[in-house]
Motif scaffolding. Structure first.
Motif, PDB file in Angstrom:
ATOM      1  N   LEU A 197      35.062  11.125 -45.930  1.00  0.00           N
ATOM      2  CA  LEU A 197      35.018  12.743 -45.899  1.00  0.00           C
ATOM      3  C   LEU A 197      34.793  12.952 -43.950  1.00  0.00           C
ATOM      4  CD1 LEU A 197      33.940  15.023 -48.111  1.00  0.00           C
ATOM      5  CD2 LEU A 197      35.927  14.160 -47.702  1.00  0.00           C
ATOM      6  N   CYS A 202      38.364  14.360 -43.465  1.00  0.00           N
ATOM      7  CA  CYS A 202      38.682  15.778 -44.740  1.00  0.00           C
ATOM      8  C   CYS A 202      38.347  16.587 -44.910  1.00  0.00           C
ATOM      9  CB  CYS A 202      38.877  14.676 -46.227  1.00  0.00           C
ATOM     10  SG  CYS A 202      40.176  12.974 -45.084  1.00  0.00           S
ATOM     11  N   THR A 203      37.031  16.658 -43.856  1.00  0.00           N
ATOM     12  CA  THR A 203      36.078  18.249 -44.727  1.00  0.00           C
ATOM     13  C   THR A 203      36.619  19.528 -44.649  1.00  0.00           C
ATOM     14  OG1 THR A 203      35.478  18.489 -41.423  1.00  0.00           O
ATOM     15  CG2 THR A 203      34.281  15.994 -43.408  1.00  0.00           C
ATOM     16  N   GLY A 204      37.169  19.068 -44.163  1.00  0.00           N
ATOM     17  CA  GLY A 204      38.041  21.105 -44.120  1.00  0.00           C
ATOM     18  C   GLY A 204      38.769  21.068 -45.728  1.00  0.00           C
ATOM     19  N   TRP A 205      38.105  20.075 -46.905  1.00  0.00           N
ATOM     20  CA  TRP A 205      39.897  20.593 -47.676  1.00  0.00           C
ATOM     21  C   TRP A 205      37.716  20.957 -48.829  1.00  0.00           C
ATOM     22  CZ3 TRP A 205      42.158  14.901 -48.322  1.00  0.00           C
ATOM     23  CH2 TRP A 205      42.559  14.475 -47.487  1.00  0.00           C
ATOM     24  N   LEU A 206      36.985  21.185 -48.402  1.00  0.00           N
ATOM     25  CA  LEU A 206      35.894  21.193 -48.964  1.00  0.00           C
ATOM     26  C   LEU A 206      35.989  22.877 -49.037  1.00  0.00           C
ATOM     27  CD1 LEU A 206      32.847  19.358 -47.682  1.00  0.00           C
ATOM     28  CD2 LEU A 206      34.393  18.659 -49.814  1.00  0.00           C
TER      29      LEU A 206
END
Length: 291
Positions: A197, A202-206
């Motif tokens: 992530l 991609c941490t903002g997808w959580l």
């Protein structure tokens, strides 16, 4: 047309990465030249050096040509993540190779193997220096993987991989040992997911705050590994359970015997417990401005 970045060309990281490329290239060239990489241990060492060389060469070219913005990964997180893995890979090879491939050797073959071991240690040192230069300083805004918890995640996944290598279906002998396997798998998957992530940005997808997830996961991992640290040695070595004993052929050949593998898993489980404990402490204290 890409041009060489003037900032990076004068950076100490340039010389450290050049040294890492040179040392890993010399190491696997020496080993291949004398053909001294037979068996699983030798194949592992050769993979460590080749993987480190190839990855360092890619990072070096991207930095020199200024292609960071075109890379499909977070360039604040990827180089230090790779350097940490490479340092661990080369460190393991620097221990394994002389341990198994220097015994009983004479003449020029022994000289080649000694030289390979020395250059492997130099490569390990180069990667450690790179990690030290790249890691986040107090008060500095940096990618998560450049912080202490990020580096610990890399170490945790590496130790878990070594545990998997040593398990060798020994967990099938008792239900409690299967619980330990579940602990190793769950914690490895979650730590690897955090790394992916961050490197993939991609941490903002959580659907929940990343910081809270990290703290909750670190606490869960400490609790899980705490149980495995107790269960694994008790059910493998205690006289009231399986009571595994050291065999007469242990310590011979290029591989570990069954008893030695069980001891190694016990030690590595304790090591990972300490890593996750340190991860929990840092995750609870660290405030991220941006990941």
């Amino acid at each position: 047309m890409p041009v060489i970045s003037p900032t990076f060309s004068s950076s100490p990281l340039l010389y450290v990465r050049l040294a890492a490329v040179l040392f890993t290239c010399v190491t696997f060239s020496l080993v291949v030249h004398c053909g001294a990489y037979g068996g699983r241990s030798g194949d592992w060492c050769l993979f460590c050096w080749c993987f480190s060389f190839a990855g360092s060469l890619v990072v070096l070219l991207v930095e020199l040509l200024g292609l960071q913005s075109r890379a499909p990964v977070s360039w604040r997180n990827f180089p230090i993540t790779f350097a940490t893995y490479a340092a661990l890979f080369c460190l393991s090879a620097s221990i394994i190779y002389p341990l198994y491939f220097l015994k009983g050797q004479h003449g020029s073959d022994r000289d080649y193997r000694i030289a390979a071991s020395v250059f492997s240690c130099l490569a390990t040192l180069a990667y450690m220096v790179e990690v030290s230069l790249s890691r986040a300083r107090p008060g500095e805004v940096a990618g998560y993987m450049a912080t202490a918890p990020g580096l610990l995640k890399v170490c945790e996944t590496f130790v878990a991989c070594v545990i998997f290598v040593f398990l060798d279906q020994s967990y099938e002998r008792h239900g409690a040992l299967k619980w330990c396997l579940a602990v190793y798998c769950v914690c490895f998957i979650l730590s690897a997911a955090v790394i992916v992530l961050c490197v993939g940005e991609c941490t903002g997808w959580l659907p929940f705050p990343f910081n809270r997830f990290l703290s909750a996961y670190a606490l869960l991992a400490v609790l899980l590994y705490g149980t495995a640290t107790i269960i694994w040695p008790v059910f493998n070595f205690d006289s009231n359970h399986l009571a595994t004993r050291r065999g007469p052929y242990c310590g011979q050949g290029h591989t570990l015997c069954f008893w030695e593998k069980l001891v190694a898993v016990s030690a590595l489980t304790g090591l990972n417990f300490l890593l996750y404990l340190a991860d929990l402490v840092y995750s609870a204290r660290l405030v991220f401005i941006k990941v």
